[in-house]
Design a protein around this motif. Structure first.
Motif, mmCIF file in Angstrom:
data_model
loop_
_atom_site.group_PDB
_atom_site.id
_atom_site.type_symbol
_atom_site.label_atom_id
_atom_site.label_comp_id
_atom_site.label_asym_id
_atom_site.label_seq_id
_atom_site.Cartn_x
_atom_site.Cartn_y
_atom_site.Cartn_z
ATOM 1 N N LEU A 187 -4.281 -6.327 3.300
ATOM 2 C CA LEU A 187 -3.255 -7.228 2.806
ATOM 3 C C LEU A 187 -1.919 -6.622 3.223
ATOM 4 C CD1 LEU A 187 -4.699 -7.871 -0.774
ATOM 5 C CD2 LEU A 187 -5.150 -9.140 1.343
ATOM 6 N N ILE A 188 -1.260 -7.266 4.167
ATOM 7 C CA ILE A 188 -0.064 -6.709 4.790
ATOM 8 C C ILE A 188 1.164 -7.021 3.942
ATOM 9 C CG2 ILE A 188 1.301 -6.579 6.916
ATOM 10 C CD1 ILE A 188 -1.703 -5.798 7.229
ATOM 11 N N ARG A 189 1.885 -5.957 3.568
ATOM 12 C CA ARG A 189 3.092 -6.134 2.757
ATOM 13 C C ARG A 189 4.109 -7.002 3.489
ATOM 14 N NH1 ARG A 189 4.967 -0.566 0.217
ATOM 15 N NH2 ARG A 189 5.485 -0.142 2.374
ATOM 16 N N GLY A 190 4.759 -7.886 2.732
ATOM 17 C CA GLY A 190 5.758 -8.775 3.297
ATOM 18 C C GLY A 190 5.181 -10.029 3.933
ATOM 19 N N ILE A 219 -7.026 -3.423 0.773
ATOM 20 C CA ILE A 219 -6.036 -2.355 0.821
ATOM 21 C C ILE A 219 -4.686 -3.008 1.122
ATOM 22 C CG2 ILE A 219 -6.515 -1.852 3.268
ATOM 23 C CD1 ILE A 219 -5.836 1.094 2.625
ATOM 24 N N VAL A 220 -3.683 -2.646 0.340
ATOM 25 C CA VAL A 220 -2.321 -3.104 0.594
ATOM 26 C C VAL A 220 -1.738 -2.097 1.578
ATOM 27 C CG1 VAL A 220 -0.032 -3.531 -0.379
ATOM 28 C CG2 VAL A 220 -2.090 -4.179 -1.677
ATOM 29 N N THR A 221 -1.249 -2.603 2.706
ATOM 30 C CA THR A 221 -0.821 -1.727 3.777
ATOM 31 C C THR A 221 0.329 -2.348 4.550
ATOM 32 O OG1 THR A 221 -1.617 -0.480 5.722
ATOM 33 C CG2 THR A 221 -2.568 -2.657 5.372
ATOM 34 N N LYS A 276 6.762 -6.640 -0.347
ATOM 35 C CA LYS A 276 7.060 -5.331 0.253
ATOM 36 C C LYS A 276 7.134 -4.236 -0.811
ATOM 37 C CE LYS A 276 8.782 -6.025 4.736
ATOM 38 N NZ LYS A 276 8.042 -5.258 5.686
ATOM 39 N N SER A 277 7.432 -4.643 -2.058
ATOM 40 C CA SER A 277 7.558 -3.664 -3.143
ATOM 41 C C SER A 277 6.201 -3.151 -3.636
ATOM 42 C CB SER A 277 8.325 -4.275 -4.312
ATOM 43 O OG SER A 277 7.626 -5.403 -4.817
ATOM 44 N N TYR A 278 5.105 -3.811 -3.234
ATOM 45 C CA TYR A 278 3.783 -3.336 -3.662
ATOM 46 C C TYR A 278 3.493 -1.996 -3.001
ATOM 47 C CZ TYR A 278 2.670 -8.116 -5.304
ATOM 48 O OH TYR A 278 2.653 -9.331 -5.936
#
Length: 147
Positions: free
Chosen positions: A46-49, A143-145, A114-116
């Protein structure tokens, strides 16, 4: 014996053209597949932003008129609710009402802020029925990445 084991495994997880998931207590649906946009390997990134779009194909085993969303990240056993609209009908996650025996599709898009933090987690998606029980419930690793 082998058939019984295979039958049990197929009710717990599914892979056919979709991600591997676990049914975490669906009482009103038989889930055929779960797809997460861009997820080609597990855990799903899961890509931030960006937005993460998911789709669940299922057959309803009970009628339902007012389904609600409940989406969580499970981190070290603690459920953290993802922000989003609760009403599945007004948010166009589902075509409502749902009738038993119908083949349906649930869709949702979650913004991964993006704050994750960059972190491994389980994503738990529940669609709650009119009595607030898990009509549909899945869980899958992610995975948040940043990539």
């Amino acid at each position: 014996m082998a058939f019984t084991v295979l039958a049990i495994l197929s009710t717990v997880t599914a892979v056919a053209g979709s991600i591997t998931f676990k049914d975490c207590g669906s009482t009103g649906a038989t889930i055929q597949s779960v797809n997460v946009n861009g997820c080609t390997a597990e855990p799903c990134h899961l890509i931030r932003g960006t937005n993460a779009s998911l789709q669940v194909n299922f057959t309803a085993t009970e009628d339902m008129s007012h389904p609600t969303n409940a989406i969580f990240g499970v981190i070290a056993g603690v459920q953290v609710k993802f922000p989003g609209h609760e009403d599945c009908c007004s948010n166009n996650n589902l075509v409502c009402p749902i009738k038993s025996g119908t083949v349906s599709q649930y869709k949702n898009t979650i913004f991964v802020a993006k704050s994750y933090p960059t972190i491994s987690l389980l994503v738990k998606l529940s669609v709650l029925d009119d009595s607030k029980k898990d009509f549909l419930c899945i869980i899958f690793p992610a995975i948040v990445t940043d990539s």
